[in-house]
Each structure stands twice: as structure tokens, then as C-alpha cells.
Design an enzyme around this catalytic site. Structure first.
Site, PDB file in Angstrom:
ATOM      1  N   ASP A   1       0.875  -1.598  -0.125  1.00  0.00           N
ATOM      2  CA  ASP A   1       0.130  -0.188  -0.115  1.00  0.00           C
ATOM      3  C   ASP A   1       0.872   1.254   0.233  1.00  0.00           C
ATOM      4  OD1 ASP A   1      -2.102  -1.713   0.358  1.00  0.00           O
ATOM      5  OD2 ASP A   1      -1.751  -1.855   2.163  1.00  0.00           O
TER       6      ASP A   1
ATOM      7  N   LYS B   1       1.709   2.303  -4.981  1.00  0.00           N
ATOM      8  CA  LYS B   1       2.007   1.431  -6.144  1.00  0.00           C
ATOM      9  C   LYS B   1       1.797   2.135  -7.551  1.00  0.00           C
ATOM     10  CE  LYS B   1       2.399  -2.633  -4.332  1.00  0.00           C
ATOM     11  NZ  LYS B   1       1.954  -1.994  -2.782  1.00  0.00           N
TER      12      LYS B   1
ATOM     13  N   GLY C   1      -4.198  -4.285  -3.568  1.00  0.00           N
ATOM     14  CA  GLY C   1      -5.260  -3.391  -4.556  1.00  0.00           C
ATOM     15  C   GLY C   1      -4.505  -2.363  -4.432  1.00  0.00           C
ATOM     16  N   HIS C   2      -4.758  -2.141  -5.899  1.00  0.00           N
ATOM     17  CA  HIS C   2      -3.626   0.021  -6.234  1.00  0.00           C
ATOM     18  C   HIS C   2      -4.586   0.348  -6.897  1.00  0.00           C
ATOM     19  CE1 HIS C   2      -0.382  -3.433  -7.271  1.00  0.00           C
ATOM     20  NE2 HIS C   2      -1.242  -3.205  -5.829  1.00  0.00           N
TER      21      HIS C   2
ATOM     22  N   GLN D   1       1.860  -6.203  -3.102  1.00  0.00           N
ATOM     23  CA  GLN D   1       2.109  -5.791  -1.967  1.00  0.00           C
ATOM     24  C   GLN D   1       3.329  -5.375  -1.358  1.00  0.00           C
ATOM     25  OE1 GLN D   1       1.257  -9.730  -3.334  1.00  0.00           O
ATOM     26  NE2 GLN D   1      -0.626  -8.830  -2.926  1.00  0.00           N
TER      27      GLN D   1
HETATM   28  P1  GDP Z   1      -1.102   0.187  -3.516  1.00  0.00           P
HETATM   29  O1  GDP Z   1      -1.391  -0.702  -3.128  1.00  0.00           O
HETATM   30  O2  GDP Z   1       0.678   0.663  -3.585  1.00  0.00           O
HETATM   31  O3  GDP Z   1      -1.347   0.752  -4.855  1.00  0.00           O
HETATM   32  O4  GDP Z   1      -1.085   1.658  -2.583  1.00  0.00           O
HETATM   33  P2  GDP Z   1      -2.671   1.486  -1.877  1.00  0.00           P
HETATM   34  O5  GDP Z   1      -3.512   1.773  -3.524  1.00  0.00           O
HETATM   35  O6  GDP Z   1      -3.610   0.582  -1.123  1.00  0.00           O
HETATM   36  O7  GDP Z   1      -2.710   2.613  -1.354  1.00  0.00           O
HETATM   37  C1  GDP Z   1      -2.389   3.812  -1.516  1.00  0.00           C
HETATM   38  C2  GDP Z   1      -3.599   5.246  -1.146  1.00  0.00           C
HETATM   39  O8  GDP Z   1      -3.085   6.581  -0.910  1.00  0.00           O
HETATM   40  C3  GDP Z   1      -4.507   5.196  -2.181  1.00  0.00           C
HETATM   41  O9  GDP Z   1      -5.956   5.707  -1.769  1.00  0.00           O
HETATM   42  C4  GDP Z   1      -4.258   6.433  -3.236  1.00  0.00           C
HETATM   43  O10 GDP Z   1      -5.051   6.851  -4.580  1.00  0.00           O
HETATM   44  C5  GDP Z   1      -3.369   7.066  -2.260  1.00  0.00           C
HETATM   45  N1  GDP Z   1      -2.427   8.080  -2.036  1.00  0.00           N
HETATM   46  C6  GDP Z   1      -1.361   7.532  -3.223  1.00  0.00           C
HETATM   47  N2  GDP Z   1      -0.146   8.490  -3.447  1.00  0.00           N
HETATM   48  C7  GDP Z   1      -0.954   9.839  -2.684  1.00  0.00           C
HETATM   49  C8  GDP Z   1      -0.189  10.684  -2.082  1.00  0.00           C
HETATM   50  O11 GDP Z   1       0.671  10.801  -2.137  1.00  0.00           O
HETATM   51  N3  GDP Z   1      -0.687  11.636  -1.421  1.00  0.00           N
HETATM   52  C9  GDP Z   1      -2.212  11.017  -0.232  1.00  0.00           C
HETATM   53  N4  GDP Z   1      -2.711  12.082   0.201  1.00  0.00           N
HETATM   54  N5  GDP Z   1      -2.983  10.282  -0.977  1.00  0.00           N
HETATM   55  C10 GDP Z   1      -1.594   9.524  -1.461  1.00  0.00           C
HETATM   56  P1  IMO Z   2      -1.620  -4.141  -2.298  1.00  0.00           P
HETATM   57  O1  IMO Z   2      -0.931  -5.037  -3.289  1.00  0.00           O
HETATM   58  C1  IMO Z   2      -1.041  -4.283   2.184  1.00  0.00           C
HETATM   59  C2  IMO Z   2      -1.395  -8.769   3.800  1.00  0.00           C
HETATM   60  C3  IMO Z   2      -2.132  -8.880   4.253  1.00  0.00           C
HETATM   61  C4  IMO Z   2      -1.938 -10.411   5.462  1.00  0.00           C
HETATM   62  C5  IMO Z   2      -0.389 -10.644   4.557  1.00  0.00           C
HETATM   63  C6  IMO Z   2      -1.335 -11.879   4.176  1.00  0.00           C
HETATM   64  O2  IMO Z   2      -2.271  -3.547  -2.373  1.00  0.00           O
HETATM   65  O3  IMO Z   2       0.490  -3.819  -1.965  1.00  0.00           O
HETATM   66  P2  IMO Z   2      -2.871 -12.541   2.136  1.00  0.00           P
HETATM   67  O4  IMO Z   2      -4.244 -12.149   1.583  1.00  0.00           O
HETATM   68  O5  IMO Z   2      -1.523 -12.645   1.040  1.00  0.00           O
HETATM   69  O6  IMO Z   2      -2.023 -14.057   2.267  1.00  0.00           O
HETATM   70  O7  IMO Z   2      -2.175 -11.959   3.396  1.00  0.00           O
HETATM   71  O8  IMO Z   2      -0.192  -9.711   3.562  1.00  0.00           O
HETATM   72  N1  IMO Z   2      -1.140  -8.375   2.184  1.00  0.00           N
HETATM   73  C7  IMO Z   2      -1.512  -6.860   2.033  1.00  0.00           C
HETATM   74  N2  IMO Z   2      -0.975  -5.568   2.617  1.00  0.00           N
HETATM   75  N3  IMO Z   2      -0.933  -4.508   0.681  1.00  0.00           N
HETATM   76  C8  IMO Z   2      -1.188  -5.532  -0.218  1.00  0.00           C
HETATM   77  O9  IMO Z   2      -1.347  -6.221  -1.310  1.00  0.00           O
HETATM   78  C9  IMO Z   2      -1.340  -6.603   0.958  1.00  0.00           C
HETATM   79  N4  IMO Z   2      -1.568  -8.252   0.120  1.00  0.00           N
HETATM   80  C10 IMO Z   2      -1.686  -8.651   1.255  1.00  0.00           C
HETATM   81  O10 IMO Z   2      -2.676  -7.871   5.401  1.00  0.00           O
HETATM   82  O11 IMO Z   2      -1.370  -9.131   6.589  1.00  0.00           O
HETATM   83 MG    MG Z   3      -2.827  -1.285  -2.042  1.00  0.00          MG
END
Ligand code: GDP
Ligand code: IMO
Ligand code: MG
Length: 423
Positions: free
Chosen positions: A13, A16, A40-41, A222
Site C-alpha cells: 500500500d 504503487k 488493491g492498487h 504487496q
Molecule cells: P498500492 O497498493 O501500493 O497501490 O497503494 P493503495 O492504493 O492500496 O494505497 C495508497 C492510497 O494512497 C490510495 O488511496 C491512493 O489514492 C493514495 N495516495 C497515493 N499517493 C498519495 C499521496 O501522495 N498523497 C495522498 N494523500 N494519498 C495518496
Molecule cells: P498491495 O498490492 C498490504 C497482507 C495481508 C496479510 C498478509 C497475507 O495493495 O500493496 P494474503 O491475503 O496475501 O495471504 O495476506 O499480507 N497483504 C497486503 N498488505 N497491501 C497488499 O497489497 C497486501 N496483500 C496482502 O494484510 O497481512
Molecule cells: Mg494496496
């Protein structure tokens, strides 16, 4: 810049999705190489938000071809839902998405076993998407692959064979009712009709594209500390998010990888169980969660929040071979009077020389902090590096030096325009 791996450098998270969307403007192909719908990207375009679980985040750039590599585990229901959602939003998927014939399929019993495992004593805090049980079957050589969909007879045989064992387990060990094998066969035969057109010999396609001079961005899911080998085992996912996984998960050899981009959040978060040395179980942690909207993009669970851990990011940079970094969510720190950075760990009064991945030791370490002045100014409207307050630049310089990383991209908000390069 022809073949680049992009990796999450902490516990996932990191943002990415947003950075893949920014960078993919300069690439022909974006490829996922591991994980599944546990990811969840998020990509925000003109305040419209897309959350991608299986399809590479490059899908939002119309000229980009998206590929799902053999290292990914595919949940048919999640995939079809995602394709439908994109098409409903006028994003063309046909002719732009390819799926490796060697990718493994998540089956209904994988999801069920994931939730049964999580209801026991040794919880990991998984996303419940069936990831672990699917990779177990892959390595036990019992898995069902995309290519199996192409041979109905074989598919049916394989599902029946698997169900015999799984139903035995469900009934005798877990006291759960058996799953209906014919229903599952019917479901996967239907699935084949829908995805047949996307199936491709991905290693041949990607290596051919490289020979033609095309550029490829490999999108990790991840993060490094969730890697099954290099992360905080057993509190990890069941795949290899680190850059090494990009080769085995696609069929692109190491000799063809040119660079590695690390995505780093300006603080640290983690979802699920496991040690987290800089976690803030106080008002500061609450504030990070609130301002950063730190709730899982896949499960909606609150993310655990803490200060930036330079010792951890330094370890991540080493195992991934990171040469450039994008720092995200810098704007979230704007409310703090002071910001802390962990520069090392102490264990039993001694400072550690290297990052301990064994959870026994990691859960006992004491983080050593350096405190820096906050900037107390809204920075989400900054358009360039030079617009940032001096204290913000000092913070960036400090995390770069203490982690041993080179910062290239700064993100100050979720939208595309809230991003700039460091000059
Ligand atoms: P990922 O799994 O690495 O793609 O990250 P996620 O999408 O799960 O979580 C990142 C969250 O931060 C999302 O809700 C993005 O919209 C948000 N986000 C990304 N970059 C920024 C930033 O620079 N500032 C803020 N406030 N939110 C951001
Ligand atoms: P993105 O790509 C954050 C965590 C789960 C749990 C562990 C194992 O959005 O960054 P799983 O379901 O993979 O067997 O769970 O890994 N986990 C993540 N945490 N971002 C993710 O993906 C994750 N995918 C799995 O919360 O601790
Ligand atoms: Mg994510």
C-alpha cells in the site's frame, strides 16, 4: 529505461498503483508478476478512483498493453468483475490484456480454506482471497492452471481429483460441508469462454517485445517485507513481491532487467498481524490513519500506522537492488509539529547491524529515532520540488541519506497532477 521493475518497499500500500499510472505513460507494456486479488492498487484520475486488484494499473493509459504473468494467481470471479467495471467506465480491455497460460487459478476451495485457516489460532490477518492455499497447491504440484481450461476433459479430471482431497479435508478435519464438484466444473468451463481470448504465451511475447525495443514496466504487488523469503515470516504473503520475483513471475531473465524503482510511503503502514517496530498506538498513529485515509483498498480494514523506518527501507533497498525511489503521501505529514524517523534498532542494549526478519527478534527491537521539525504547511498544491518548504526538503534528504536511496519522484496527493520529479 526499457525493462523496469517497480516494487513496494515496505509492507504494501505504498502507492504503487498511482506511480505505475504515472510511469506507464512512458512504457509500452505493464506486467503483474505475483500475488493476486489480495492487491488493491488505487489510481485517481480527475477525482475518479479506480482500484485494481488483478489487472495492471497501466490499463488506464489507452496505449499501454497489460499482461498478467505466470507468477500471479487468478481468481476468475475477481478478474471478470474487474474487466466489466473497466469496460463500464469506457476503458477498453479487449486487445489490451494478455494472461499467461501458466498462471494458476484460485479455486473456491482456496478461498474457503483461507477463511478456515484464519478462523483458527494462528492468524496472519490475510485478505481472505485464497492466496496462500492456491500457492500451496501450486508448489505441491496439484494446482490448476489457465492452460488447463483449454482441455475440458483434463480440466474436469483435475478438478475432480482436487475436490476428492479437499472435500475429505473439509469434512473430516474441519467439519465443513463438502463442495459441489459439478458446480465448480460448470463455473470454470464458463470462465474459459470469457477469458479464452486473453490467453497468451507470455514469456515468448515479453521477450519478443524486448527484442523489438519495446519497454516494459513490471508492477509488483504487496511489498518487500511481505515477501515469503525476505519478509517478516510467517506474517507475509505467499509470493515473491521483491524484484527477484519479477523474473520467475514473467519469464523475463535477470539479464534483461535494467532498473528497479522502489515505492516508499513517507511513513509506514501495515495491514494484518506481525511485528511493526515503529507502529504508533497513540494519537499520532490515529492522525496518520485519518489524514492518510489508511484503510485497505481490498478489505477496508484500518491500516496500522507508524513513523518512517529508514532501517527497514535500507534493508528493502538492498534485497531489491532499488536504484530510484518514489516517495508518496508526503502531504499526510503536514499536520505534525515534529516528525520522527527510525534510523536503527537496538536489541538487548546493542544496536543491530542488519535488519532482523525473524519475528521473535523483530518484535523485541527498540527503534532509535531522530526527530525533525515538521513543516506545518499544506503541500498538496506544490507543483515542483522547489515549491516544497525547507523543512520538507530536509526531511526528504534525511530519509534518503539514512535509507541509502535516491529520490526521483515525489507524490503530494492521490491525483496524477500531484506528482513531480526531484531535480
Ligand atoms: P498500492 O497498493 O501500493 O497501490 O497503494 P493503495 O492504493 O492500496 O494505497 C495508497 C492510497 O494512497 C490510495 O488511496 C491512493 O489514492 C493514495 N495516495 C497515493 N499517493 C498519495 C499521496 O501522495 N498523497 C495522498 N494523500 N494519498 C495518496
Ligand atoms: P498491495 O498490492 C498490504 C497482507 C495481508 C496479510 C498478509 C497475507 O495493495 O500493496 P494474503 O491475503 O496475501 O495471504 O495476506 O499480507 N497483504 C497486503 N498488505 N497491501 C497488499 O497489497 C497486501 N496483500 C496482502 O494484510 O497481512
Ligand atoms: Mg494496496
Amino acid at each position: 529505461m526499457s525493462v523496469t521493475v517497480l516494487v513496494g518497499s515496505q509492507w504494501g500500500d505504498e502507492g504503487k498503483g498511482k506511480i505505475v499510472d504515472i510511469l506507464s505513460k512512458h512504457y509500452d507494456i505493464v506486467t503483474r508478476y505475483q500475488g493476486g486479488a489480495n492487491a488493491g492498487h488505487t489510481v485517481s484520475i480527475n477525482n475518479k478512483q479506480f482500484i485494481l486488484h488483478l489487472i495492471p494499473s497501466g490499463i488506464l493509459r489507452e496505449k499501454v498493453i497489460c499482461v498478467i504473468g505466470n507468477g500471479v494467481v487468478i481468481d476468475p470471479t475477481a478478474l471478470i468483475e474487474e474487466i466489466n467495471l473497466l469496460e463500464k467506465n469506457d476503458i477498453k480491455v479487449d486487445g489490451r490484456l494478455y494472461i499467461s497460460h501458466n498462471a494458476h487459478l484460485i479455486m473456491p476451495y482456496h478461498k474457503l480454506l483461507d477463511s478456515i485457516n484464519e478462523s483458527g489460532e494462528n492468524k496472519i490477518g490475510t485478505t481472505g482471497r485464497g492466496i496462500g492455499p492456491c500457492y500451496i497447491d501450486k508448489y505441491a504440484r496439484k494446482g490448476i492452471k489457465i492452460v488447463d481450461l483449454l482441455n475440458r476433459k483434463l480440466l474436469e479430471e483435475k478438478i475432480r481429483e482436487n475436490l476428492k482431497e479437499k472435500n475429505n479435508l473439509l469434512k473430516k478435519v474441519y467439519g465443513h460441508e463438502e463442495l459441489d464438484v459439478d458446480e465448480i466444473i460448470k463455473q470454470y468451463v464458463e470462465f474459459d469462454k470469457l477469458i479464452d481470448k486473453y490467453i497468451k504465451d507470455v514469456p515468448a511475447y515479453l521477450n519478443g517485445a524486448i527484442s523489438e525495443g519495446k519497454s516494459i514496466l513490471l508492477e509488483g504487488a504487496q511489498g518487500a517485507l511481505l515477501d515469503v523469503d525476505h519478509g517478516t515470516y510467517p506474517y507475509v504473503t505467499s509470493s515473491s513481491p521483491t524484484s527477484g520475483g519479477a523474473c520467475t513471475g514473467t519469464g523475463i531473465p535477470p539479464t534483461k532487467i535494467d532498473s528497479v524503482y522502489g515505492i516508499v510511503k513517507a511513513y509506514t503502514t501495515r495491514v494484518g498481524y506481525g511485528p511493526f517496530p515503529t507502529e504508533l498506538l497513540n494519537d499520532d498513529g490515529e492522525l496518520l490513519r485519518k489524514i492518510g485515509a489508511e484503510y485497505g483498498a481490498t478489505t477496508g480494514r484500518p491500516r496500522r500506522c507508524g513513523w518512517f523506518d529508514a532501517f527497514l527501507v535500507g534493508y528493502s533497498a538492498m534485497i531489491n537492488g532499488i536504484d530510484s525511489v518514489a516517495v508518496t503521501k508526503l502531504d499526510v505529514l503536514s499536520k505534525f509539529d515534529e516528525v520522527k524517523v527510525c534510523i536503527g534498532y537496538e536489541l538487548d542494549g546493542r544496536s543491530l547491524k542488519s535488519f532482523p526478519t525473524d519475528v521473535e527478534r523483530l518484535s523485541k527491537v527498540k527503534p532509535v529515532y531522530e526527530t525533525l521539525p515538521g513543516w506545518k504547511k499544506e503541500i498538496s498544491g506544490c507543483l515542483s520540488y522547489s515549491d516544497l518548504p525547507k523543512e520538507t526538503k530536509d526531511y526528504l534528504k534525511f530519509i534518503s541519506e539514512t535509507s541509502g536511496i535516491e529520490l526521483k519522484i515525489i507524490s503530494v496527493g492521490p491525483n496524477r497532477n500531484q506528482t513531480f520529479f526531484v531535480n
